[in-house]
Design an enzyme around this catalytic site. Structure first.
Site, PDB file in Angstrom:
ATOM      1  N   ASP A 156     -12.776   4.527  -4.182  1.00 59.52           N
ATOM      2  CA  ASP A 156     -13.531   4.727  -2.944  1.00 59.52           C
ATOM      3  C   ASP A 156     -13.522   6.179  -2.498  1.00 59.52           C
ATOM      4  OD1 ASP A 156     -10.728   3.931  -2.549  1.00 59.52           O
ATOM      5  OD2 ASP A 156     -11.108   4.192  -0.423  1.00 59.52           O
TER       6      ASP A 156
ATOM      7  N   ASN B 146      -5.001   9.571   1.268  1.00 60.69           N
ATOM      8  CA  ASN B 146      -4.368   8.285   1.521  1.00 60.69           C
ATOM      9  C   ASN B 146      -5.290   7.510   2.444  1.00 60.69           C
ATOM     10  OD1 ASN B 146      -2.654   6.127   2.176  1.00 60.69           O
ATOM     11  ND2 ASN B 146      -1.609   7.297   3.756  1.00 60.69           N
ATOM     12  N   GLY B 147      -5.753   6.356   1.995  1.00 60.35           N
ATOM     13  CA  GLY B 147      -6.612   5.576   2.873  1.00 60.35           C
ATOM     14  C   GLY B 147      -7.639   4.763   2.119  1.00 60.35           C
ATOM     15  N   GLU B 148      -8.588   4.229   2.871  1.00 60.12           N
ATOM     16  CA  GLU B 148      -9.667   3.422   2.319  1.00 60.12           C
ATOM     17  C   GLU B 148     -10.971   3.829   2.999  1.00 60.12           C
ATOM     18  OE1 GLU B 148      -5.933   2.154   2.198  1.00 60.12           O
ATOM     19  OE2 GLU B 148      -7.022   1.624   4.017  1.00 60.12           O
TER      20      GLU B 148
ATOM     21  N   ILE C  10       7.468 -13.841  12.457  1.00 61.80           N
ATOM     22  CA  ILE C  10       8.894 -13.535  12.510  1.00 61.80           C
ATOM     23  C   ILE C  10       9.402 -13.729  13.931  1.00 61.80           C
ATOM     24  CG2 ILE C  10       8.526 -11.051  12.890  1.00 61.80           C
ATOM     25  CD1 ILE C  10      11.098 -10.630  11.139  1.00 61.80           C
TER      26      ILE C  10
ATOM     27  N   LEU D  34      -0.099   3.543  -4.555  1.00 63.13           N
ATOM     28  CA  LEU D  34      -0.125   2.093  -4.389  1.00 63.13           C
ATOM     29  C   LEU D  34      -1.509   1.659  -4.839  1.00 63.13           C
ATOM     30  CD1 LEU D  34       1.148  -0.558  -3.419  1.00 63.13           C
ATOM     31  CD2 LEU D  34       0.195  -0.094  -1.154  1.00 63.13           C
TER      32      LEU D  34
ATOM     33  N   CYS E  46      -0.818   5.079   0.342  1.00 65.30           N
ATOM     34  CA  CYS E  46      -0.235   5.961  -0.662  1.00 65.30           C
ATOM     35  C   CYS E  46       0.539   7.049   0.054  1.00 65.30           C
ATOM     36  CB  CYS E  46      -1.324   6.586  -1.531  1.00 65.30           C
ATOM     37  SG  CYS E  46      -2.314   5.382  -2.448  1.00 65.30           S
TER      38      CYS E  46
ATOM     39  N   ARG F 294      12.285  -0.670  19.200  1.00 58.38           N
ATOM     40  CA  ARG F 294      12.490  -2.083  19.523  1.00 58.38           C
ATOM     41  C   ARG F 294      11.380  -2.953  18.932  1.00 58.38           C
ATOM     42  NH1 ARG F 294      11.724  -3.066  25.541  1.00 58.38           N
ATOM     43  NH2 ARG F 294       9.556  -3.094  24.860  1.00 58.38           N
TER      44      ARG F 294
ATOM     45  N   THR G  73      11.021   2.159  22.905  1.00 56.31           N
ATOM     46  CA  THR G  73      10.073   1.052  22.845  1.00 56.31           C
ATOM     47  C   THR G  73       9.527   0.873  21.436  1.00 56.31           C
ATOM     48  OG1 THR G  73       9.445   1.446  25.147  1.00 56.31           O
ATOM     49  CG2 THR G  73       7.934   0.138  23.815  1.00 56.31           C
TER      50      THR G  73
ATOM     51  N   SER H  77      -3.426  -6.794  10.492  1.00 51.85           N
ATOM     52  CA  SER H  77      -2.652  -6.908  11.730  1.00 51.85           C
ATOM     53  C   SER H  77      -3.556  -6.646  12.933  1.00 51.85           C
ATOM     54  CB  SER H  77      -1.481  -5.909  11.706  1.00 51.85           C
ATOM     55  OG  SER H  77      -0.627  -6.111  12.808  1.00 51.85           O
ATOM     56  N   GLY H  78      -3.042  -6.930  14.132  1.00 49.89           N
ATOM     57  CA  GLY H  78      -3.867  -6.877  15.342  1.00 49.89           C
ATOM     58  C   GLY H  78      -3.702  -5.636  16.185  1.00 49.89           C
TER      59      GLY H  78
ATOM     60  N   LEU I 156      -0.253 -10.562   9.260  1.00 50.14           N
ATOM     61  CA  LEU I 156       0.830 -10.760  10.217  1.00 50.14           C
ATOM     62  C   LEU I 156       0.299 -11.661  11.322  1.00 50.14           C
ATOM     63  CD1 LEU I 156       2.307  -7.153  10.518  1.00 50.14           C
ATOM     64  CD2 LEU I 156       2.961  -8.999   8.964  1.00 50.14           C
TER      65      LEU I 156
END
Length: 472
Positions: free
Chosen positions: A97, A75-77, A288, A50, A2, A340, A337, A363-364, A256
């Protein structure tokens, strides 16, 4: 994911100031609210929503009947909110939550409240009864927050700096906009004129220490032996728990998937646990790159292995160049960096938003820093030096990789989840003997790879695949 925004002691008409809150509308595409604070005409909150966990009561600022003097914008969980609710026998008014923050604050105060939160968060908590304002941010800064504070006590807070740069104030000297430090909370006195004065700034959690909420965790107490088999078992248990708790959502979950070790482990575990939790849809994975690039081919192999609904996104050099200006706008940095590495993540997030219904994205991020995944760790002068640099990288994540991951996904109204930055997992991994964590036999992240060896969670050639450049 959010967007939060607040002013305390504004010198300018709020109807003028609130236009700045609209600059972060991308973070919460479902709804927007702007609300004045009763009794303080120059204080207000702005919130872009959101909707992830509570369709009915998720709008903010959050206020409940039991605590009419508390206003919360966050904002968060908070992944352990149900556990804490049961542990302390709190009576909830909503299914949000974040309501747990109000109950914990009322019962224990700000320090213990923050330390008991297992999750990712940035919060603004207003206590009108005691005339206090509190700010806080999670251990690794997974959720962003920026602060503007003038010499005369005007405070402005926003998820992104772009919501603060055009804020008006009466001071002749320019006000500094700075990221709020991860793992800290700050306390302000709220004066009758709406201005504030900072009276306390304290750290509530450091990545090298087991979090206070660990005693209420669903994972049983770990074996303390540093026998390698025991350690690997503990790593698997904590990683699985980190992924499981992050399945908390009523919006569709996706991953991802670059075909590298970290994103592959995350995606494979999400698919495995989604079946156990009986989610009513297949997990979507997203890769991607250029056509038939090594990442695309590796991700394709992993997706086939785990049985995900796989999507491949290709882009040309021209499309990448065209995206750079928008990427910089959202990142709010000129770090080469970071820019990119962000282009691909920005474009795949754009695809996810436009072409699918996945909103919660795993994601990792964080694994390379935690498990010494960068090539230069092979040249560390000693295990102690490598361990110290690992901690340094984790503490700086909010300036680089975590910033990239948040902004490129939030730009398209997606919510990022990063299980490798789970508090308990990171604290345990960093507590292991330094010699166990270094690259071995010429292979970085050796201990992590060994922990999942022989389980067929992901293909062996991916389990032992070397570093790559896009989404890790």
């Amino acid at each position: 994911m959010c967007g939060i925004w607040a002013l305390f002691g504004s010198d300018e008409c709020l109807s003028v100031q609130c236009t700045n809150a609209l600059k972060i509308a991308h973070r919460g595409p479902d709804a927007f609210r702007f609300e004045n604070v009763k009794g303080f005409t120059n204080c207000c909150f702005g919130f872009h929503w959101l909707d992830i966990t509570d369709h009915l009561y998720g709008m903010q600022p959050l206020r409940i009947k039991k605590f009419p003097f508390l206003w919360l914008c966050y904002n968060g969980e908070i992944y352990n909110h149900r556990t804490l609710k049961k542990q302390f026998e709190f009576e909830y008014q909503t299914n949000v939550d974040g309501e747990i923050l109000l109950h914990l604050y009322d019962r224990f105060g700000i320090q213990k409240m923050a330390s008991l939160l297992d999750g990712v968060f940035a919060f603004i908590l207003l206590d009108i009864a005691n005339r206090k304002v509190f700010l806080g941010r999670d251990t690794y800064g997974v959720r962003p927050m920026f602060k503007l504070l003038t010499d005369n006590g005007f405070l402005a807070v926003c998820s992104e700096a772009k919501g603060l740069i055009d804020i008006s104030h009466e001071m002749d000297t320019p006000a500094t906009i700075a990221p709020f430090p991860p793992g800290y909370f700050e306390v302000f006195d709220l004066k009758p004129n709406g201005k504030v004065q900072s009276i306390q700034m304290d750290q509530f959690h450091c990545c090298t220490k087991e979090p206070a909420h660990a005693i209420y965790d669903s994972v049983e107490r770990l074996h303390t032996s540093f026998d390698e088999e025991t350690v690997k078992s503990n790593i698997r248990s904590l990683f699985e728990n980190a992924v499981r708790k992050r399945l908390m959502a009523h919006r569709r979950i996706g991953c991802l998937l670059s075909g590298g070790l970290d994103s592959s482990l995350v995606a494979a575990m999400v698919v495995k646990l989604s079946k156990e939790e009986k989610l009513q849809y297949p997990i979507q994975t997203f890769a991607i790159g250029s056509e038939d690039s090594p990442d695309i081919l590796a991700a394709r192999k992993v997706a086939a292995h785990i049985g995900s609904e796989h999507h491949e996104v290709t882009f040309s050099v021209e499309e990448g160049i065209q995206a750079i200006e928008d990427v910089i706008f959202h990142l709010e940095t000129y770090d080469i960096t970071t820019i990119r590495a962000s282009v691909g993540m920005y474009l795949v997030s754009k695809y996810i938003r436009e072409k699918t219904d996945s909103v919660v994205i795993f994601s990792g991020e964080g694994s390379d820093e935690l498990t010494q995944g960068y090539i230069y760790f092979h040249k560390a002068p000693s295990p102690r030096a490598a361990a110290e640099d690992s901690v340094r990288l984790l503490k700086e994540l909010y300036l680089f990789d975590v910033l990239r991951a948040d902004r490129t996904t939030a730009a398209h109204g997606l919510e990022l989840r990063v299980p490798f930055l789970d508090h308990r997992l990171t604290a345990y991994y960093l507590s292991l003997p330094e010699e166990m964590r270094i690259p071995r036999h010429g292979v970085e992240k050796h201990l992590l790879r060994e922990s999942f060896k022989g389980l067929n969670l992901i293909p062996d050639e991916v389990l032992w695949r070397g570093p790559h450049l896009l989404i890790v």
